[in-house]
Motif scaffolding. Sequence first.
Motif, mmCIF file in Angstrom:
data_model
loop_
_atom_site.group_PDB
_atom_site.id
_atom_site.type_symbol
_atom_site.label_atom_id
_atom_site.label_comp_id
_atom_site.label_asym_id
_atom_site.label_seq_id
_atom_site.Cartn_x
_atom_site.Cartn_y
_atom_site.Cartn_z
ATOM 1 N N SER A 1 0.834 -1.198 -0.101
ATOM 2 C CA SER A 1 0.064 0.174 0.177
ATOM 3 C C SER A 1 0.754 1.235 -0.012
ATOM 4 C CB SER A 1 -0.975 -0.074 1.092
ATOM 5 O OG SER A 1 -0.183 0.125 2.461
ATOM 6 N N PHE A 2 0.111 2.352 -0.193
ATOM 7 C CA PHE A 2 0.999 3.770 -0.497
ATOM 8 C C PHE A 2 0.668 4.595 0.538
ATOM 9 C CE2 PHE A 2 0.378 1.621 -4.645
ATOM 10 C CZ PHE A 2 1.657 1.363 -4.901
ATOM 11 N N VAL A 3 1.286 5.536 0.975
ATOM 12 C CA VAL A 3 1.125 6.348 2.020
ATOM 13 C C VAL A 3 1.831 8.053 1.369
ATOM 14 C CG1 VAL A 3 1.479 7.539 4.235
ATOM 15 C CG2 VAL A 3 1.241 5.043 4.026
ATOM 16 N N LEU A 4 0.825 8.914 1.061
ATOM 17 C CA LEU A 4 1.280 9.970 0.476
ATOM 18 C C LEU A 4 1.078 11.262 1.561
ATOM 19 C CD1 LEU A 4 2.291 11.644 -2.033
ATOM 20 C CD2 LEU A 4 -0.041 11.890 -2.693
ATOM 21 N N ASP A 5 2.115 11.768 1.996
ATOM 22 C CA ASP A 5 2.136 12.936 3.141
ATOM 23 C C ASP A 5 1.313 12.265 4.227
ATOM 24 O OD1 ASP A 5 3.950 14.263 1.519
ATOM 25 O OD2 ASP A 5 2.297 15.419 0.625
ATOM 26 N N GLY A 6 1.227 11.216 4.621
ATOM 27 C CA GLY A 6 0.488 10.595 5.965
ATOM 28 C C GLY A 6 -0.823 10.332 5.296
ATOM 29 N N ARG A 7 -1.184 10.002 4.386
ATOM 30 C CA ARG A 7 -2.404 9.488 4.048
ATOM 31 C C ARG A 7 -2.478 8.271 3.265
ATOM 32 N NH1 ARG A 7 -4.127 14.791 0.661
ATOM 33 N NH2 ARG A 7 -2.536 13.565 -0.548
ATOM 34 N N PRO A 8 -2.946 7.140 3.695
ATOM 35 C CA PRO A 8 -2.896 5.900 3.137
ATOM 36 C C PRO A 8 -3.770 6.113 1.945
ATOM 37 C CG PRO A 8 -3.843 5.609 5.325
ATOM 38 C CD PRO A 8 -3.657 7.232 5.312
ATOM 39 N N MET A 9 -3.305 5.297 0.679
ATOM 40 C CA MET A 9 -4.015 5.195 -0.510
ATOM 41 C C MET A 9 -3.600 4.070 -1.197
ATOM 42 S SD MET A 9 -2.923 8.833 -2.181
ATOM 43 C CE MET A 9 -3.527 10.164 -1.318
ATOM 44 N N THR A 10 -4.706 3.686 -2.127
ATOM 45 C CA THR A 10 -4.649 2.661 -2.992
ATOM 46 C C THR A 10 -3.823 3.264 -4.487
ATOM 47 O OG1 THR A 10 -6.493 3.213 -4.244
ATOM 48 C CG2 THR A 10 -6.877 1.508 -2.332
ATOM 49 N N ARG A 11 -3.594 2.241 -5.330
ATOM 50 C CA ARG A 11 -2.906 2.680 -6.505
ATOM 51 C C ARG A 11 -3.684 3.814 -7.339
ATOM 52 N NH1 ARG A 11 -0.031 3.836 -10.457
ATOM 53 N NH2 ARG A 11 0.698 2.379 -12.356
ATOM 54 N N ALA A 12 -5.080 3.466 -7.643
ATOM 55 C CA ALA A 12 -5.958 4.330 -8.134
ATOM 56 C C ALA A 12 -6.010 5.783 -7.473
ATOM 57 C CB ALA A 12 -7.237 3.916 -8.478
ATOM 58 N N GLN A 13 -6.146 5.955 -6.200
ATOM 59 C CA GLN A 13 -6.234 6.981 -5.387
ATOM 60 C C GLN A 13 -4.698 7.693 -5.583
ATOM 61 O OE1 GLN A 13 -7.126 5.454 -1.559
ATOM 62 N NE2 GLN A 13 -9.294 5.998 -1.847
ATOM 63 N N LEU A 14 -3.717 6.840 -5.522
ATOM 64 C CA LEU A 14 -2.455 7.777 -5.757
ATOM 65 C C LEU A 14 -2.383 8.255 -7.063
ATOM 66 C CD1 LEU A 14 0.579 7.898 -4.545
ATOM 67 C CD2 LEU A 14 1.123 5.538 -5.686
ATOM 68 N N SER A 15 -2.465 7.507 -8.152
ATOM 69 C CA SER A 15 -2.299 8.316 -9.549
ATOM 70 C C SER A 15 -3.267 9.468 -9.343
ATOM 71 C CB SER A 15 -3.090 7.369 -10.533
ATOM 72 O OG SER A 15 -2.267 6.213 -10.443
ATOM 73 N N ALA A 16 -4.654 9.555 -9.062
ATOM 74 C CA ALA A 16 -5.249 10.779 -8.961
ATOM 75 C C ALA A 16 -4.659 11.767 -8.039
ATOM 76 C CB ALA A 16 -6.730 10.679 -8.549
ATOM 77 N N ALA A 17 -4.126 11.632 -6.801
ATOM 78 C CA ALA A 17 -3.488 12.373 -5.850
ATOM 79 C C ALA A 17 -2.261 12.969 -6.430
ATOM 80 C CB ALA A 17 -2.978 11.904 -4.498
ATOM 81 N N LEU A 18 -1.423 12.229 -7.309
ATOM 82 C CA LEU A 18 -0.262 12.750 -7.615
ATOM 83 C C LEU A 18 -0.073 13.613 -9.011
ATOM 84 C CD1 LEU A 18 2.484 9.664 -7.588
ATOM 85 C CD2 LEU A 18 2.420 11.627 -6.255
ATOM 86 N N SER A 19 -1.380 13.348 -9.665
ATOM 87 C CA SER A 19 -1.836 14.110 -10.887
ATOM 88 C C SER A 19 -2.251 15.415 -10.405
ATOM 89 C CB SER A 19 -2.989 13.543 -11.760
ATOM 90 O OG SER A 19 -2.584 12.341 -12.452
ATOM 91 N N ALA A 20 -2.981 15.411 -9.178
ATOM 92 C CA ALA A 20 -3.593 16.695 -8.776
ATOM 93 C C ALA A 20 -2.314 17.558 -8.042
ATOM 94 C CB ALA A 20 -4.484 16.504 -7.754
ATOM 95 N N LEU A 21 -1.465 16.837 -7.641
ATOM 96 C CA LEU A 21 -0.257 17.276 -7.012
ATOM 97 C C LEU A 21 0.670 18.109 -8.106
ATOM 98 C CD1 LEU A 21 1.423 18.172 -4.352
ATOM 99 C CD2 LEU A 21 2.763 16.009 -4.979
ATOM 100 N N ALA A 22 0.755 17.532 -9.381
ATOM 101 C CA ALA A 22 1.525 18.158 -10.579
ATOM 102 C C ALA A 22 0.875 19.144 -10.948
ATOM 103 C CB ALA A 22 1.814 16.951 -11.366
ATOM 104 N N VAL A 23 -0.303 19.450 -11.059
ATOM 105 C CA VAL A 23 -1.204 20.351 -11.582
ATOM 106 C C VAL A 23 -0.879 21.774 -10.431
ATOM 107 C CG1 VAL A 23 -3.380 21.285 -12.195
ATOM 108 C CG2 VAL A 23 -2.521 19.132 -13.013
ATOM 109 N N ASP A 24 -1.281 21.334 -9.216
ATOM 110 C CA ASP A 24 -1.336 22.432 -8.348
ATOM 111 C C ASP A 24 0.253 22.931 -8.133
ATOM 112 O OD1 ASP A 24 -3.742 22.113 -7.951
ATOM 113 O OD2 ASP A 24 -3.698 20.958 -6.123
#
Length: 135
Positions: A75-98
Amino acid sequence: MAVSAYSASSGRYRNETVAEINVTPLVDVMLVLLIIFMVTAPALTGQLKLSLPSPNRHPIKEAPKAELNVRQDGSFVLDGRPMTRAQLSAALSALAVDRPDTVLTVSANADADYQAFAQALSAADEAGIRNLSTR
């Protein structure tokens, strides 16, 4: 250095020693010193023309950072938030845009599956994050 040798002349001085100074080593040392001084003298008297940068009066902004951890179970943890693979892709895309200049640090547990680590790097690449750091 004194050299003792028997005289080559045949005569009454046959048993007397000849005391002469061997100057060859002295000349060798002097020539080496002369060469050293000839090589170093231009460097000591010459001037270097340098164009040094002026100090920047504005503080350098530090790039925003994000941390992605890959756990042992994959599993993945992005800045303290646990995520699935699909959630990780969406969160990283939002991070790259912001914040496109974000530095993403990707680390993995020592017992984590390599496939999950590779998926994390792939998701970051697909999201458009170009500043990656691995630990």
